[in-house]
Scaffold this active site. Sequence first.
Site, PDB file in Angstrom:
ATOM      1  N   GLU A  44       2.398   4.452   0.508  1.00  0.00           N
ATOM      2  CA  GLU A  44       1.145   4.300  -0.050  1.00  0.00           C
ATOM      3  C   GLU A  44       0.829   4.863  -1.495  1.00  0.00           C
ATOM      4  O   GLU A  44       0.234   5.670  -1.796  1.00  0.00           O
ATOM      5  CB  GLU A  44       0.218   5.260   0.875  1.00  0.00           C
ATOM      6  CG  GLU A  44       0.039   4.732   2.393  1.00  0.00           C
ATOM      7  CD  GLU A  44      -0.989   5.463   3.205  1.00  0.00           C
ATOM      8  OE1 GLU A  44      -1.444   6.574   2.914  1.00  0.00           O
ATOM      9  OE2 GLU A  44      -1.487   5.048   4.070  1.00  0.00           O
ATOM     10  N   GLU A  67       1.776   0.708   9.129  1.00  0.00           N
ATOM     11  CA  GLU A  67       1.049   1.930   9.742  1.00  0.00           C
ATOM     12  C   GLU A  67      -0.288   1.437  10.301  1.00  0.00           C
ATOM     13  O   GLU A  67      -0.866   0.619   9.615  1.00  0.00           O
ATOM     14  CB  GLU A  67       0.786   3.115   8.657  1.00  0.00           C
ATOM     15  CG  GLU A  67       1.992   4.083   8.369  1.00  0.00           C
ATOM     16  CD  GLU A  67       1.473   5.239   7.454  1.00  0.00           C
ATOM     17  OE1 GLU A  67       0.374   5.702   7.599  1.00  0.00           O
ATOM     18  OE2 GLU A  67       2.311   5.505   6.634  1.00  0.00           O
TER      19      GLU A  67
HETATM   20  C1  BG6 Z   1      -1.300   7.582   5.910  1.00  0.00           C
HETATM   21  C2  BG6 Z   1       0.107   8.173   5.605  1.00  0.00           C
HETATM   22  O1  BG6 Z   1      -2.232   7.907   4.871  1.00  0.00           O
HETATM   23  O2  BG6 Z   1      -1.954   7.898   7.029  1.00  0.00           O
HETATM   24  C3  BG6 Z   1       0.592   9.053   6.666  1.00  0.00           C
HETATM   25  O3  BG6 Z   1       0.927   7.093   5.221  1.00  0.00           O
HETATM   26  C4  BG6 Z   1      -0.781   9.616   7.364  1.00  0.00           C
HETATM   27  O4  BG6 Z   1       1.364   9.999   6.199  1.00  0.00           O
HETATM   28  C5  BG6 Z   1      -1.706   8.639   7.953  1.00  0.00           C
HETATM   29  O5  BG6 Z   1      -0.418  10.359   8.381  1.00  0.00           O
HETATM   30  C6  BG6 Z   1      -2.816   9.154   9.003  1.00  0.00           C
HETATM   31  O6  BG6 Z   1      -3.479  10.087   8.222  1.00  0.00           O
HETATM   32  P1  BG6 Z   1      -3.919  11.237   9.023  1.00  0.00           P
HETATM   33  O7  BG6 Z   1      -4.492  12.134   8.007  1.00  0.00           O
HETATM   34  O8  BG6 Z   1      -4.718  11.141   9.972  1.00  0.00           O
HETATM   35  O9  BG6 Z   1      -2.574  11.954   9.317  1.00  0.00           O
END
Ligand code: BG6
Length: 476
Positions: free
Chosen positions: A182, A374
């Site tokens: 990201e 993701e």
């Molecule tokens: C993304 C990241 O921003 O979202 C992860 O690459 C992160 O590292 C994921 O964990 C979800 O966000 P969060 O804050 O719910 O863990």
Amino acid sequence: MSNNVFPKDFLWGGAIAANQAEGAHLEGGKGLTTVDMIPYGENRMATKLGLLESVSLDESEYYPSHQAIDFYHRYKEDIALLAQMGFKVFRTSIAWSRIFPKGDELEPNQEGIRFYRDLFLECKKYGIEPLVTLCHFDVPMHLVKEYGSWRSREMISFFERYAKTCFTEFDGLVKHWLTFNEINILLHSPFSGAGILFKEGENKEQVKYQAAHHELVASALVTRIAHDINPQNQVGCMLAGGNFYPYSCKPEDVLTAMQKDRENLFFIDVQSRGYYPSYAQKVFDDKNVIIDITDEDRKILKNTVDFISFSYYASRCASADMNDNNTSEANVVKSIKNPHLEASDWGWVIDPVGLRITMNTLYDRYQKPLFLVENGLGAVDTIDENGEINDDYRINYLKEHIKAMKDAISDGVPLMGYTPWGSIDLVAASTGEMSKRYGFIYVDRDNLGNGSLDRMPKKSFYWYKKVIATNGEDLE
Ligand code: BG6
């Protein structure tokens, strides 16, 4: 005959990252890294944003990364569970400070190399392909203290040495690489994203964009090195994705949404096309930013990525009069609340159609294969009286997003694979909570580090296993 749109070799799997899963923060010769300095609780945000001039560990704080979910010691058990689901790919990251504990050494830490070699061999044992991020929200703290992290040009050669070591040591074990997780989050969360701590009175935009430039050059440089070391290597960039919708069809809202999208796509424009987009100079002028770009940098930037990876949790929304009072940072990037969409308990809007839109936008813009690395729903899970976790809300979220992926593929977008986030519950990057869970596998641990760390499959575990077994055909 099946009319399934997913290609036969589609890479189904899941994602985690070293900084939120491994723990063992000072074991195996590892050095302290940025995430190790980010506490849980009220001081978290100021630290993540880089608003403190310096950071140090404080005994009265709780730091979730120090033990995280102890993946460092339990990875064999975890990989075996992922294999049971039929994973074909497993995304994780290498902690830079396990390989170079301080970051500026000339020789790597052999214990760190051994750990990752064993981990990747364990994946291979089950026919699981590792997809590896070189830098996922962690920079060795020594580089932050001595060089100011990515604000300094010297970081490029430290990163080069680190990446080269990884490509050489794990050659034949890993062929899918991502450079920076990201990368656009550097603008929104500068310390957690890139190890940036601001000094009082300085132009933050100047610091952020110069740091971004150094990361972009480093990313392009190591892309070339990966290809030189093994032409089979495939290197991707990684965007925190999700388009901005205009709040209304007022032309000014549409223009703002376009500009907001560019703020994020700026990075991918460079990594995918090999040069700065034409709008960049205007952005720099407006922000009073002068970037130090050398001719050599411009040559290096020409080494573009092979594929575009991205995360997608939610879409965003913008209007010409968005300001601090009508926006929230629910999903890290500031956005207006979209009245047409439901949101998760953490205020992240749920928008599968937005995934189809994002995929089409990215492919129209870059014409390179996409990889959704993701996606998922952060939710509270409870164990019922039968000792089960029936996470239908998560299944529904994922199901709708897989349908959107199918639609985008039918639209003509090539998608290499899908690794939903946090296949095993882990520490949330934004809040540091354990209670914001994404996994198919539950981990017994709470926000303050209590719990046995035992693993337990949720209902979604069995659902996803069937999805993979039918190559995405059976989503029920
Ligand atoms: C993304 C990241 O921003 O979202 C992860 O690459 C992160 O590292 C994921 O964990 C979800 O966000 P969060 O804050 O719910 O863990």
